[in-house]
Every structure is written in C-alpha cells, then in structure tokens.
Design an enzyme around this catalytic site. Structure first.
Site, PDB file in Angstrom:
ATOM      1  N   HIS A  37      11.791  24.499 -40.629  1.00  0.00           N
ATOM      2  CA  HIS A  37      11.294  24.613 -39.258  1.00  0.00           C
ATOM      3  C   HIS A  37       9.932  23.931 -39.176  1.00  0.00           C
ATOM      4  O   HIS A  37       9.146  23.976 -40.129  1.00  0.00           O
ATOM      5  CB  HIS A  37      11.148  26.090 -38.876  1.00  0.00           C
ATOM      6  CG  HIS A  37      10.191  26.334 -37.745  1.00  0.00           C
ATOM      7  ND1 HIS A  37       8.885  26.727 -37.951  1.00  0.00           N
ATOM      8  CD2 HIS A  37      10.349  26.229 -36.400  1.00  0.00           C
ATOM      9  CE1 HIS A  37       8.284  26.865 -36.781  1.00  0.00           C
ATOM     10  NE2 HIS A  37       9.150  26.563 -35.836  1.00  0.00           N
TER      11      HIS A  37
ATOM     12  N   HIS B 122      19.376  23.308 -39.833  1.00  0.00           N
ATOM     13  CA  HIS B 122      20.310  24.153 -40.576  1.00  0.00           C
ATOM     14  C   HIS B 122      21.296  23.252 -41.328  1.00  0.00           C
ATOM     15  O   HIS B 122      22.238  22.728 -40.732  1.00  0.00           O
ATOM     16  CB  HIS B 122      21.078  25.077 -39.626  1.00  0.00           C
ATOM     17  CG  HIS B 122      20.217  26.102 -38.945  1.00  0.00           C
ATOM     18  ND1 HIS B 122      19.638  27.149 -39.630  1.00  0.00           N
ATOM     19  CD2 HIS B 122      19.830  26.235 -37.648  1.00  0.00           C
ATOM     20  CE1 HIS B 122      18.951  27.893 -38.785  1.00  0.00           C
ATOM     21  NE2 HIS B 122      19.044  27.362 -37.575  1.00  0.00           N
TER      22      HIS B 122
END
Length: 301
Positions: free
Chosen positions: A104, A94
């Site tokens: 991810h 993030h």
C-alpha cells in the site's frame, strides 16, 4: 499556486507507478475511469486478473468542500468548519502469488481556508508492506529503500516516520501490526512548501524501488492450495483494518468521495475462519514473529 504544483506531482506519480506495475505484470493493463462527483474529480485505475496482480488499484482524487470532515480535524480542531481542498494518490496491490506481499502507498495534500485567516496546508502519506510468507531479505530491502528516500531530508526522518507507521498500521483488536511497516506521516509542514512537496515525490518514487524488486523475486515461487487459503485468510486482516481503523477510508466516505474508488483497496477474494490457528512450527505460524514493531535495519544487518 500550491494546488497546481501538487497536482502535477501527483498525476506524474500515478502515471509512473501504473507504468511500472503494468511492465512487471506483463499480462494486462490498467482500466481507467475518470469520474466527477459532488465534491470533486478523480481518476480510478484498476488492473484485474493480471499475470502477477490479482487486483491493483492506483487512484487519484481532488475534492473540495465547504466544511472539513471530522476525520481531517481530529488533530486540528481549530480548523473545524473551514473550507478545504484535498488531493492525493492512493494505491493498494493484491498479488496472486501468496509469496508476493500485498503493498500500500499513499501521498496526499490538504489545504484549509479558515474564515478570516491565511490558508493552512499540510502533506501526508507513506507506504507499508504486508507479507504472508515473509523473507528477511525482502524486509531489509523494503526498509533500506524507505530510509534512503528519507535521508536527504534529515537522519531523524526515517526513524520517526517508521515508528509512526508501526503505530498507525496496528490492529488494536488483534494486538498485531498489519505487516512489517514502512513509512507513515501526517500533518507535514515542518519544512517550506517546496521541500515538503519534494519529500512526497521521493516517497512515491521510493515505493516503486522498494516493491517491484520483491515482486520480481517472488512472483514465480511455486505454491499450492494451502498457501492460497492462508493468503485469503490473512487478507481478512486487511479488510478489518481498512474498515475499522483507517482514517483515509473514513475521510473519503465522510467527504462524499466516490465509494467504488474508496473501497478499491479491498482484496477481490478473502475468507474468514472462526478461531483459526496455524499449526505450531508451520510456515504460516512463522508470520506471527513478524507482526510486531521491530528495528528491522539493525536486526538484519
């Protein structure tokens, strides 16, 4: 024989990815925490409040159990009740700057030991990109690296696993994809063991080459409160997917994994707003054009 070879690849990937992210951030390093739980061991690495990354987690886990969790046997009912081992590296990044996408990646290995039968093994994993302010050149780069990582294993691999990613990372209750996709695969044992292991290694290393050039290009882009508020709002979709649809989260919780490590994927700050709608024609509204399955490589050449 199988598990030792996989463990070596996974631990090396965790080290490579953390080193690359630390170098790109330049402001801090990963805190490391080794843990031992009821069913296994692991190492959680989290970078917090860096110069570039608000929070980055890169986790390794190795768990064993006497009975496969329901989330792992949904597509293999014949293995229900079998003893198992599962290991993997999972990461979620993030960034601070809203112009840098969230990303991810995950690579994992399962082996089941059905009573009276031979061990059954398979791999899974992939990587996907979740931009807030998308740039077509970034998406083209991301998917080009994904295609190139798959290329040595056959021309059909990238289109198949790209499609699987679009279908998996889809918020059915929102009728939108989580981002612009990438790769996703599960139940992978179509090749011999060594080829499958080399494939997850290629995917893990491909993630670094796909993501870090985008970070480097966007991390110094000026932004203000408007972009930050939109980033926090869109992070809510990440929370929704991980808690409602993600099989990995369910598996971790059902198998007795370490809760703090499993939920490390959650963004550190997020906001929800009832019936939010971006202003028509705004940069925020433009994101909706990208939240659908598209053939990015063909469209953007």
């Amino acid at each position: 024989m199988y598990t030792e070879a996989v463990l070596t690849v996974l631990k090396n990937l965790q080290n490579q990815i953390c080193t690359a992210l630390e170098q790109e951030d330049g402001g801090t390093v990963f805190a490391r925490e080794e843990w031992t739980g009821k069913l296994g061991v692991g190492e959680t690495r989290v970078l917090k409040n860096g110069a570039v990354f608000e929070q980055a987690g890169v986790n390794f886990s190795h768990v064993k159990g006497s009975k496969m969790p329901a989330s792992a046997t949904a597509h293999r009912p014949e293995l229900a009740g079998a003893a198992f081992e599962a290991m993997g590296v999972s990461l979620v990044i993030h960034p601070k700057n809203p112009y840098v996408p969230t990303s991810h990646a995950n690579v994992r290995f399962f082996i089941a030991y059905p009573e009276g039968g031979e061990p059954v093994w398979w791999f899974g994993g992939g990587f996907d990109l979740t931009p807030f302010y998308p740039f077509e050149e970034d998406i083209l780069h991301w998917h080009t690296v994904a295609r190139d990582a798959c290329a040595p294993f056959g021309e059909a691999v990238y289109p198949e696993f790209k499609k699987w990613c679009d279908e998996y990372f889809y918020l059915k209750h929102r009728s939108e994809t989580r981002g612009v996709g990438g790769l996703f695969f599960d139940d992978l044992n179509r090749w011999d063991f060594d080829t499958c292991l080399n494939f997850i290694k290629a995917v893990g290393e491909g993630y670094i080459g796909a993501y870090l050039p985008i970070v480097a290009k966007r991390k110094n882009t000026p932004y203000g409160e408007r972009e930050r508020e939109f980033q926090l709002y869109r992070r809510g979709r990440y929370v929704e997917f991980n808690l409602v649809w993600d099989r990995g989260t369910l598996f971790g919780l059902q198998s007795g994994g370490r809760t703090e490590s499993i939920l490390m994927s959650m963004p550190p700050l997020v906001r929800f707003e009832y019936q939010y709608a971006p202003e028509e024609g705004s940069p925020e509204a433009r994101l909706n054009e990208f939240l659908t399955a598209r053939d990015w490589l063909s469209e953007m050449k």
